[in-house]
Motif scaffolding. Structure first.
Motif, PDB file in Angstrom:
ATOM      1  N   SER A   8       5.256  43.288  22.442  1.00  0.00           N
ATOM      2  CA  SER A   8       5.605  42.527  23.473  1.00  0.00           C
ATOM      3  C   SER A   8       5.509  43.405  24.998  1.00  0.00           C
ATOM      4  N   THR A  41       3.004  39.245  21.107  1.00  0.00           N
ATOM      5  CA  THR A  41       1.648  39.047  20.184  1.00  0.00           C
ATOM      6  C   THR A  41       2.034  39.290  18.868  1.00  0.00           C
ATOM      7  N   ARG A  56       0.502  39.684  14.955  1.00  0.00           N
ATOM      8  CA  ARG A  56      -0.867  40.146  14.425  1.00  0.00           C
ATOM      9  C   ARG A  56      -0.613  40.072  12.679  1.00  0.00           C
ATOM     10  N   GLY A  90      -1.007  30.047  25.302  1.00  0.00           N
ATOM     11  CA  GLY A  90      -1.656  31.497  24.654  1.00  0.00           C
ATOM     12  C   GLY A  90      -2.831  30.898  24.132  1.00  0.00           C
ATOM     13  N   HIS A 131      -1.308  35.402  20.585  1.00  0.00           N
ATOM     14  CA  HIS A 131      -0.852  35.840  21.755  1.00  0.00           C
ATOM     15  C   HIS A 131      -0.410  34.592  22.799  1.00  0.00           C
TER      16      HIS A 131
END
Length: 314
Positions: free
Chosen positions: A33, A63, A65, A89, A117
């Motif tokens: 972040s 974000t 992942r 996003g 994101h």
């Protein structure tokens, strides 16, 4: 029901709490972040409804992942079906960059890498084991790219929203039944864009009653609504429609009348008494005869429509 709120955690521990919660729910590898650690925030409610996990999450910009899958996860391979309520996003997954945001539905195969994101966000998410969908994993992956294009998307989104509304009010058999309905709709949603005609037909058959009920609720004010029009809209025979209703213990005509009366009762309770008001409410809910409406209403609620209205405005 399980509730998480970062505001209940000390500022110095807030970031770690959010990271643990978000990566756990979304099976992500990392959470980052741009916000200072003490400004990162998360509020998340979670319910287990039958075989479906439901999450209502609000989170500051971040974000997520997930890298290439390594060691096997403890939980079975699952899919997330996410509906955006706030925030915009990009969701990069299965070789495709997809814009996500309010009023959009997107999907994530948690066995595959992804990058998500998004700015300040709120989402509703259903998490379903891929084996519970009863669809081959390769077909599921093919379908996820087109999940928002399915003709069943509005029905699934509406169901997800209503399920969130009552999730904390049901348990036991009711929760199991709600979970089964959610799972059936999720399966039909995926199957409808999976590119396999047989799978799609089977899934649509499994959800015929749910789709018919949704169709009816949107048209309760139409006096011409009947079994013939419902069957025609779903490309089945009237006989088959009645058979599906009978399997669920549902009398189609009586259920339609019950739904109309419930809508009329709610309208009468909210509106002030006025000349001609009751007849107008009756017409709005598909009753062409005010006297027939009054007879049905009294049989259901043991008072006349006017008495019902007066009771709620006394």
């Amino acid at each position: 029901m399980h509730v998480l709120d970062s505001a209940t955690v000390s500022p110095e521990d807030r970031f770690d709490m959010v990271v643990e919660s978000m990566t756990g729910a979304a099976r992500a590898t990392t959470f980052t972040s741009d916000c200072p650690d003490d400004r990162v925030r998360l509020t998340m409610s979670a319910w287990q409804i039958g075989a479906v996990s439901l999450f209502d999450a609000e989170c500051s910009a971040h974000t997520l992942r997930r890298r290439t899958r390594g060691a096997p996860d403890e939980e079975p391979p699952s899919v997330l079906l996410t509906y955006g309520l706030r925030g915009a996003g990009t969701h990069s997954h299965l070789g495709r960059d997809q814009s996500v945001g309010p009023s959009r539905l997107w999907a994530t195969d948690l066995t595959a890498p992804y990058v998500h994101h998004i700015d300040d966000t709120r989402t509703l998410t259903a998490k379903v084991a891929i084996t519970a969908l009863g669809i081959p994993h390769d077909l599921v992956r093919q379908a996820l790219e087109h999940i928002g294009e399915s003709p069943l998307t509005p029905l699934f989104v509406n169901h997800l929203t209503e399920t969130r509304r009552v999730a904390g009010l049901v348990d036991g058999p009711a929760s199991g039944a709600l979970g089964s309905a959610t799972l059936s709709l999720a399966r039909a949603l995926v199957a409808s864009v999976a590119g396999d005609g047989r799978v799609g037909r089977e899934a649509l058959e499994d959800t015929l009653l749910l789709r018919a009920q949704s169709f009816v609720r949107r048209r309760l004010g139409d006096p011409a609504l009947d079994a013939e029009s419902i069957a025609a809209a779903h490309h089945v025979s009237v006989r088959h429609l009645y058979k599906v209703c009978a399997r669920a213990g549902l009398s189609l005509e009586q259920w339609i009348i019950h739904e109309r009366l419930a809508g009329a009762a709610d309208d009468l309770a909210r509106s002030a008494p006025a000349r001609g008001g009751i007849a107008a409410v009756a017409r709005r809910w598909g009753f062409t005869s005010p006297s027939h409406f009054a007879t049905r209403f009294r049989a259901a609620y043991e008072v006349t429509p006017r008495e019902w209205q007066a009771l709620h405005h006394r």
